[in-house]
Design an enzyme around this catalytic site. Sequence first.
Site, PDB file in Angstrom:
ATOM      1  N   TYR A  52      -3.191   6.591   0.668  1.00 39.50           N
ATOM      2  CA  TYR A  52      -4.241   7.365   1.338  1.00 39.50           C
ATOM      3  C   TYR A  52      -3.691   8.016   2.601  1.00 39.50           C
ATOM      4  O   TYR A  52      -3.987   9.170   2.899  1.00 39.50           O
ATOM      5  CB  TYR A  52      -5.438   6.466   1.683  1.00 39.50           C
ATOM      6  CG  TYR A  52      -6.603   7.263   2.220  1.00 39.50           C
ATOM      7  CD1 TYR A  52      -7.573   7.758   1.359  1.00 39.50           C
ATOM      8  CD2 TYR A  52      -6.697   7.565   3.576  1.00 39.50           C
ATOM      9  CE1 TYR A  52      -8.619   8.529   1.837  1.00 39.50           C
ATOM     10  CE2 TYR A  52      -7.738   8.336   4.063  1.00 39.50           C
ATOM     11  CZ  TYR A  52      -8.701   8.810   3.193  1.00 39.50           C
ATOM     12  OH  TYR A  52      -9.733   9.579   3.660  1.00 39.50           O
ATOM     13  N   PHE A  85      -9.331  40.218   2.722  1.00 35.94           N
ATOM     14  CA  PHE A  85      -9.359  39.481   1.465  1.00 35.94           C
ATOM     15  C   PHE A  85     -10.707  38.780   1.379  1.00 35.94           C
ATOM     16  O   PHE A  85     -11.246  38.338   2.391  1.00 35.94           O
ATOM     17  CB  PHE A  85      -8.193  38.493   1.301  1.00 35.94           C
ATOM     18  CG  PHE A  85      -8.262  37.864  -0.064  1.00 35.94           C
ATOM     19  CD1 PHE A  85      -7.992  38.624  -1.186  1.00 35.94           C
ATOM     20  CD2 PHE A  85      -8.706  36.570  -0.233  1.00 35.94           C
ATOM     21  CE1 PHE A  85      -8.158  38.100  -2.463  1.00 35.94           C
ATOM     22  CE2 PHE A  85      -8.863  36.040  -1.518  1.00 35.94           C
ATOM     23  CZ  PHE A  85      -8.587  36.805  -2.627  1.00 35.94           C
ATOM     24  N   THR A  86     -11.228  38.655   0.172  1.00 29.01           N
ATOM     25  CA  THR A  86     -12.608  38.202  -0.038  1.00 29.01           C
ATOM     26  C   THR A  86     -12.932  36.877   0.661  1.00 29.01           C
ATOM     27  O   THR A  86     -13.866  36.805   1.466  1.00 29.01           O
ATOM     28  CB  THR A  86     -12.894  38.076  -1.538  1.00 29.01           C
ATOM     29  OG1 THR A  86     -11.880  37.249  -2.128  1.00 29.01           O
ATOM     30  CG2 THR A  86     -12.876  39.437  -2.224  1.00 29.01           C
ATOM     31  N   ASP A 139      -1.767  35.616   6.964  1.00 33.41           N
ATOM     32  CA  ASP A 139      -2.115  35.106   5.647  1.00 33.41           C
ATOM     33  C   ASP A 139      -0.812  35.221   4.871  1.00 33.41           C
ATOM     34  O   ASP A 139      -0.441  36.283   4.372  1.00 33.41           O
ATOM     35  CB  ASP A 139      -3.230  35.918   4.983  1.00 33.41           C
ATOM     36  CG  ASP A 139      -3.594  35.329   3.611  1.00 33.41           C
ATOM     37  OD1 ASP A 139      -2.735  34.637   3.035  1.00 33.41           O
ATOM     38  OD2 ASP A 139      -4.717  35.565   3.125  1.00 33.41           O
ATOM     39  N   LYS A 142       0.015  30.693  -5.147  1.00 35.81           N
ATOM     40  CA  LYS A 142       0.708  31.945  -5.484  1.00 35.81           C
ATOM     41  C   LYS A 142       2.220  31.731  -5.343  1.00 35.81           C
ATOM     42  O   LYS A 142       2.841  31.145  -6.222  1.00 35.81           O
ATOM     43  CB  LYS A 142       0.221  33.091  -4.584  1.00 35.81           C
ATOM     44  CG  LYS A 142      -1.169  33.608  -4.950  1.00 35.81           C
ATOM     45  CD  LYS A 142      -2.274  32.741  -4.473  1.00 35.81           C
ATOM     46  CE  LYS A 142      -3.631  33.399  -4.541  1.00 35.81           C
ATOM     47  NZ  LYS A 142      -4.716  32.484  -4.174  1.00 35.81           N
ATOM     48  N   ARG A 201     -11.393  44.864  -8.827  1.00 37.67           N
ATOM     49  CA  ARG A 201     -11.166  44.826  -7.381  1.00 37.67           C
ATOM     50  C   ARG A 201     -11.688  46.142  -6.820  1.00 37.67           C
ATOM     51  O   ARG A 201     -10.939  47.061  -6.547  1.00 37.67           O
ATOM     52  CB  ARG A 201      -9.684  44.641  -7.034  1.00 37.67           C
ATOM     53  CG  ARG A 201      -9.089  43.324  -7.418  1.00 37.67           C
ATOM     54  CD  ARG A 201      -9.276  42.183  -6.430  1.00 37.67           C
ATOM     55  NE  ARG A 201     -10.548  41.485  -6.459  1.00 37.67           N
ATOM     56  CZ  ARG A 201     -10.710  40.229  -6.066  1.00 37.67           C
ATOM     57  NH1 ARG A 201      -9.691  39.529  -5.629  1.00 37.67           N
ATOM     58  NH2 ARG A 201     -11.893  39.658  -6.075  1.00 37.67           N
ATOM     59  N   PHE A 245     -18.581  38.706  -6.919  1.00 43.07           N
ATOM     60  CA  PHE A 245     -17.772  39.093  -8.067  1.00 43.07           C
ATOM     61  C   PHE A 245     -17.461  37.921  -8.991  1.00 43.07           C
ATOM     62  O   PHE A 245     -17.235  38.106 -10.181  1.00 43.07           O
ATOM     63  CB  PHE A 245     -16.459  39.753  -7.606  1.00 43.07           C
ATOM     64  CG  PHE A 245     -15.640  38.892  -6.695  1.00 43.07           C
ATOM     65  CD1 PHE A 245     -15.881  38.891  -5.332  1.00 43.07           C
ATOM     66  CD2 PHE A 245     -14.640  38.083  -7.197  1.00 43.07           C
ATOM     67  CE1 PHE A 245     -15.133  38.077  -4.486  1.00 43.07           C
ATOM     68  CE2 PHE A 245     -13.882  37.272  -6.360  1.00 43.07           C
ATOM     69  CZ  PHE A 245     -14.141  37.273  -5.003  1.00 43.07           C
TER      70      PHE A 245
HETATM   71  N1  F0G Z   1      -5.554  34.921   0.750  1.00 51.78           N
HETATM   72  C1  F0G Z   1      -5.133  35.739  -0.227  1.00 51.78           C
HETATM   73  C2  F0G Z   1      -4.339  36.950   0.127  1.00 51.78           C
HETATM   74  C3  F0G Z   1      -5.466  35.471  -1.556  1.00 51.78           C
HETATM   75  O1  F0G Z   1      -5.050  36.289  -2.514  1.00 51.78           O
HETATM   76  C4  F0G Z   1      -6.227  34.304  -1.854  1.00 51.78           C
HETATM   77  C5  F0G Z   1      -6.629  34.020  -3.223  1.00 51.78           C
HETATM   78  C6  F0G Z   1      -6.638  33.489  -0.808  1.00 51.78           C
HETATM   79  C7  F0G Z   1      -6.273  33.821   0.486  1.00 51.78           C
HETATM   80  C8  F0G Z   1      -7.479  32.266  -1.031  1.00 51.78           C
HETATM   81  O2  F0G Z   1      -6.708  31.262  -1.585  1.00 51.78           O
HETATM   82  O3  F0G Z   1      -7.740  30.865  -3.825  1.00 51.78           O
HETATM   83  O4  F0G Z   1      -6.189  29.210  -2.788  1.00 51.78           O
HETATM   84  O5  F0G Z   1      -8.464  29.523  -1.881  1.00 51.78           O
HETATM   85  N2  F0G Z   1      -6.546  34.824  -4.141  1.00 51.78           N
HETATM   86  C9  F0G Z   1      -6.862  34.613  -5.537  1.00 51.78           C
HETATM   87  C10 F0G Z   1      -6.608  35.881  -6.298  1.00 51.78           C
HETATM   88  C11 F0G Z   1      -8.211  34.036  -5.783  1.00 51.78           C
HETATM   89  O6  F0G Z   1      -6.883  35.898  -7.511  1.00 51.78           O
HETATM   90  O7  F0G Z   1      -6.119  36.860  -5.732  1.00 51.78           O
HETATM   91  P1  F0G Z   1      -7.317  30.163  -2.577  1.00 51.78           P
END
Ligand code: F0G
Length: 479
Positions: free
Chosen positions: A72, A124-125, A215, A258, A382, A449
């Site tokens: 843990y 980013f979303t 990021d 990624k 997108r 989305f």
């Molecule tokens: N920042 C970027 C640039 C991203 O592309 C993503 C996720 C995140 C943050 C968030 O990371 O998913 O680990 O919580 N991108 C995915 C995509 C969902 O399909 O582009 P996460």
Amino acid sequence: MRRCWAEPFKIKMVEPIRTTSLAERQRALGAAGFNTFLLRSEDVYIDLLTDSGTSAMSDRQWAAMMLGDEAYAGSANYYHLEQAVHRFYGFKHLIPTHQGRGAEHLLSRILIKPGDIVPGNMYFTTTKAHQELAGGRFHDVIIDEAHDPESEHPFKGNVDLDKLESLIRAAGASRIPYLSLELNVNMAGGQPCSMENIRASSELCHRHDIKVYLDATRAIENAWFIKQRERGYADRSVASILLEICTHADGATISSKKDHLVNIGGMLLTNDDELADEARNLGVLFEGLHTYGGLAGRDLEAIAVGIAEAVQDDHMHARIGQVEYLADRLLAAGIPIVRPTGGHGVFIDARRFLPHVPQQQFPAQALAAEIYLDSGVRSMERGAVSAGRHPDTGENIMPRLELVRLAIPRRVYTQAHMDVTCESIASIYDERRRIHGLRMVCEPKRLRFFQARFEPLRDAGSLCIASRRPDGAASSNPS
Ligand code: F0G
């Protein structure tokens, strides 16, 4: 003569994938409300929805998973990951999180006060959603070229320093907690920032006492583009470029799903002792104790090994090379795609592909649906659906980029999969006039989305070009 390259690995294990009939795909798409996120993956043939968490791990990563220390607190794997982070990113503190948005949540909560403004090079979303949830407002400071899919600018992820400076002057530095600097900007088409721009943006911010948080989710891919495109870096290793990038920032959030070649994980990195303490403390509430952050010990170990593999130049050559292969084939077929080719996928310009479908009818969403129907290839919208609504006015945001993303998972698909994908899209392009738009019939409040549902504006048959072919089936995926 230019010589071919090949992947620096061979395949030890395979995972069967299923081809489907057109009738099956029609049923599946209808059940998914014309949203590719809502498809079951067993109904997908080639899955280009995302490069997130979809990488193939190496034999060394799988072996590392057997060394999971599932304690843990104080797991040995945490300390291995900490060593990898120090070596390759250079930041002082590591706070692991379950994935990237966990790190964004912690950073936003700690640094943003209600009414603050957070400048970023395109949004980013999930990043923007967490900034807004913490009471902040995102402000786009990316260069104009990033919004133009046809611009050949080599570093379309760059910050426009004039826009950033005007914002600082207008809002006041005290209202700007940090610059959110994304590397290889996802929503712009996987477009990199130059080292020169990273350095200049950081100097500008630091002069005003504004922090810089990267990021760094796709920072290693960005480092590859700096090596390829920026003067003075051709002979440098990707690893050394990555380290140099990080010297310009106060910290970073990363989705390990990624660059890091794993299926789950993320992290907050910082040089700030106080922020690290606060994040470790807050992390206990939302992620888990600070030495595991919602991950198993084996996951931490796989990330540590994955980082070391990801920074290898030959890995990056093959990774970006495969994306370029697909892009070049699509270009040769006359398909309008975002230029120059980006890092993690190919982005189709739905505005130019479907000029007869107005943006209010979600052309990129309709095109993603059509590609799935034709060949079982899954892509992602997108554009206007992803952009959501303005937080103050509630109006739909209509971004200049209306794209379909074909994201390529790392080390997963072969050149033949890319060929099948290209043929499907080219055959749809020939009959693109028959594609109609969509109406959103179910709209979730946040990050719509992922779960929104749509109906075709004409009958479903008119959306489906494949059903009009004499054989009634997709050309590239006969079944
Ligand atoms: N920042 C970027 C640039 C991203 O592309 C993503 C996720 C995140 C943050 C968030 O990371 O998913 O680990 O919580 N991108 C995915 C995509 C969902 O399909 O582009 P996460």
